[in-house]
Design an enzyme around this catalytic site. Structure first.
Site, PDB file in Angstrom:
ATOM      1  N   LYS A 159       5.156  -8.624  -4.832  1.00  0.00           N
ATOM      2  CA  LYS A 159       5.033  -9.813  -5.672  1.00  0.00           C
ATOM      3  C   LYS A 159       6.272 -10.005  -6.523  1.00  0.00           C
ATOM      4  CE  LYS A 159       1.861 -12.217  -8.772  1.00  0.00           C
ATOM      5  NZ  LYS A 159       0.495 -12.232  -9.367  1.00  0.00           N
ATOM      6  N   GLU A 206       8.318   1.876  -4.823  1.00  0.00           N
ATOM      7  CA  GLU A 206       7.968   2.460  -3.531  1.00  0.00           C
ATOM      8  C   GLU A 206       8.352   1.514  -2.389  1.00  0.00           C
ATOM      9  OE1 GLU A 206       4.544   3.719  -6.373  1.00  0.00           O
ATOM     10  OE2 GLU A 206       5.829   1.956  -6.056  1.00  0.00           O
ATOM     11  N   GLY A 257      -2.310  -9.311  -6.567  1.00  0.00           N
ATOM     12  CA  GLY A 257      -1.952  -8.478  -5.432  1.00  0.00           C
ATOM     13  C   GLY A 257      -3.117  -8.126  -4.533  1.00  0.00           C
ATOM     14  N   ARG A 258      -4.233  -7.680  -5.117  1.00  0.00           N
ATOM     15  CA  ARG A 258      -5.349  -7.240  -4.280  1.00  0.00           C
ATOM     16  C   ARG A 258      -6.159  -8.414  -3.748  1.00  0.00           C
ATOM     17  NH1 ARG A 258      -5.698  -5.881  -9.340  1.00  0.00           N
ATOM     18  NH2 ARG A 258      -7.407  -6.504 -10.716  1.00  0.00           N
ATOM     19  N   GLU A 288      -9.936  -1.149  -8.962  1.00  0.00           N
ATOM     20  CA  GLU A 288      -8.816  -1.662  -9.747  1.00  0.00           C
ATOM     21  C   GLU A 288      -9.236  -2.894 -10.526  1.00  0.00           C
ATOM     22  OE1 GLU A 288      -4.534  -1.151  -8.534  1.00  0.00           O
ATOM     23  OE2 GLU A 288      -4.709  -3.319  -8.263  1.00  0.00           O
ATOM     24  N   HIS A 339     -22.477  12.926  10.353  1.00  0.00           N
ATOM     25  CA  HIS A 339     -22.284  14.350  10.595  1.00  0.00           C
ATOM     26  C   HIS A 339     -21.347  14.981   9.560  1.00  0.00           C
ATOM     27  CE1 HIS A 339     -24.321  14.240  14.536  1.00  0.00           C
ATOM     28  NE2 HIS A 339     -23.887  12.992  14.539  1.00  0.00           N
ATOM     29  N   LYS A 350       3.250   5.112 -13.592  1.00  0.00           N
ATOM     30  CA  LYS A 350       4.483   4.589 -12.993  1.00  0.00           C
ATOM     31  C   LYS A 350       5.647   4.673 -13.984  1.00  0.00           C
ATOM     32  CE  LYS A 350       4.032   0.685 -10.723  1.00  0.00           C
ATOM     33  NZ  LYS A 350       3.555  -0.667 -10.372  1.00  0.00           N
TER      34      LYS A 350
END
Length: 512
Positions: A196, A202, A255-256, A341, A372, A486
């Site tokens: 964005k 990263e 963002g999400r 978030e 399982h 961060k």
């Protein structure tokens, strides 16, 4: 909390607790009253999702109380603000206009979104037509919402045939990027950089390494192979991306919640524009339902009623999601960010402390694998965990129908067993073989798992998350909680910062 909200919570908490068996026995119409469908299309395009909450402890008395709570928290007003482009994200002073990307929102915002998507379509079509040469691979670098949504959609929609082979890389761990390099031919690879701000450390570090990989492998103009997906096109230009290969999206898209914008470029490139457009259309159907349905008839709001009951009344700390479809294997991961978030907050939108638990921990997996692995705890553990099951009536494979029949029977049997309980010992007396039962689950049964269904599922959970936030009085559209760590990482990288003795010892041990 207002007097009206306090009264609503008192009414909710005063409802006599009944077991699921008692609730079914008391109401022969329970399944019909607590199920609902969202449908779209006609003939070949018809589809839909059945939502069944009958195996949860929700009943009329609780629904009455939660409808009163929704009124006290002005759910209708908050929904209108969300869907008309008002500044619903109060802490950051902006709107949250992800629905505008799929046609629901302020007129000007919808027009802007449509123009930006049209620009993206032109580039996607040009790439498919060979305007950038032979393109067989795309390495998409992003993180958080810039990666989780595209990765989910690519995995769900391109298993049969991909127009372009897409690799989504989010982790700064170089192993992840090297794995993508090994699968791609640099001569036929594009790199999409999704950020964005176009400053996420990263993502930008991965982008620089991808450019170096292209250069080291004979690509004469690595920057010419980059597509930028950003709300900050100026920064992309400074990075060296040609303006014709920058796909902007609106600053008001979080963002999400950004899969519907140019962040969805890898989906459109890999699955095809028609599939991406179908995903938008499926989401828009849910948007219309969310905008028009009232009270308990509003299915995302009804889901939030159940969420609030288990989190705040039953004090459940987690919620599990199990997709009985391999193509939805990444859906629990996607929901983790969307829900935790958004609603993992300590204060309300007005800055006051929250007055109860907020988002539970979202986790899950894929059936039947999870049966399982983790279902032991669900059936016999001491934690009460509400479960969502997601399945498709139509299979995603061409094998013997026994595969899908066994898959679905296992899905439905797990929900039935969680509710019924029992004892598997011959004499019914062995405590180790006893199942307490009365454990809640909801089921989302899709007609098929296609692009429209995926869009509808994601939009449903977006609105469910928003509805939960409104009922708790919090802002789901900021995420300041991700910033402190961060900042401290940047301090370490810059050689500054004051840290505790343990962190200093770890840094020294790692040679940092």
């Amino acid at each position: 909390m207002s007097d009206a909200a306090t009264a609503a919570w008192k009414a909710i908490e005063s409802v006599e607790s009944k077991t699921l068996k008692e609730l079914f026995a008391a109401n022969p119409e329970r399944v019909a009253r607590l199920s609902g469908r969202i449908e779209w299309g006609s003939d070949e395009t018809a589809g839909g999702i059945l939502f069944d909450w009958s195996k949860t402890h929700i009943e009329d008395g609780l629904l009455d109380g939660f409808e009163a709570l929704a009124e006290a928290m002005d759910f209708t007003g908050a929904r209108e603000k969300l869907l008309t482009g008002a500044k619903i994200n109060v802490t950051e002073g902006r709107a949250a206009e992800h629905t505008a990307q799929r046609g629901t929102g302020a007129e000007a915002s919808v027009e802007e979104a449509q123009a930006l998507l049209a620009r993206m379509k032109m580039l996607v079509d040009a790439i498919h037509d060979g305007a950038l040469g032979d393109v067989k691979h795309l390495i998409h670098v992003g993180i958080g919402g810039s990666a989780l949504g595209p990765k989910l959609a690519i995995d769900a929609l391109t298993r049969d045939l991909a127009k372009v082979d897409v690799h989504v890389v989010s982790n700064i761990d170089g192993v992840a990027l090297e794995q993508a390099f090994e699968a791609c031919d640099p001569a036929t690879t594009l790199v999409a950089v999704a950020s964005k701000t176009f400053t996420t450390i990263e993502t930008m570090t991965n982008a620089q390494s991808a450019l170096a990989w292209l250069a080291d492998n004979g690509v004469s103009d690595p920057s010419g192979r980059v597509i930028a997906l950003t709300a900050n096109p100026e920064a992309a230009v400074e990075f060296g991306v040609d303006e014709t290969r920058i796909l902007p999206f609106m600053e008001s898209v979080g963002g999400r919640y950004s899969l519907w914008s140019s962040i969805g470029f890898p989906v459109a490139l890999g699955a095809g524009w028609d599939e991406f457009e179908a995903m938008l259309a499926g989401a828009q159907v849910v948007d219309r339902h969310f905008a028009e349905a009232e009270g308990r008839a509003n299915l995302p709001l009804r889901a939030a009623f159940a969420d609030q009951y288990y989190t705040r009344v039953r004090r459940c700390q987690t919620r599990a999601v199990f997709a009985y479809d391999e193509r939805l294997g990444l859906f629990p991961d996607y929901l983790q960010q969307l829900e935790m978030e958004s609603n993992g907050k300590r204060v309300k939108a007005d800055g006051s402390p929250v007055d109860g638990p907020t988002a539970p921990i979202t986790w899950g997996g894929v059936g039947t694998d999870a049966q399982h692995a983790v279902f032991q705890l669900l059936h016999q553990g001491t934690n009460l965990v509400p479960v969502d099951f997601i399945a498709s009536i139509a299979p995603g494979d061409m094998l013997d129908p026994a595969h899908h029949r066994i898959l679905l029977t296992n899905c439905f049997a797990q929900g039935a067993a969680l509710m019924a309980g029992g004892n598997m010992a011959a004499d019914g007396k062995d405590p180790a073989r006893a199942f307490p039962g009365d454990r809640p689950s909801a089921t989302m049964l899709c007609d098929d798992l296609d692009a429209a269904t995926l869009g509808a599922l994601i939009a449903f959970h977006e609105h469910r998350t928003f509805a939960n936030a409104v009922l708790m009085g919090i802002n789901p559209f900021d995420q300041f909680g991700v910033e402190l760590g961060k900042k401290m990482a940047k301090d370490i990288e810059a050689g500054g910062g004051e840290f505790d003795a343990s962190t200093k010892a770890l840094l020294e041990a790692a040679g940092l």
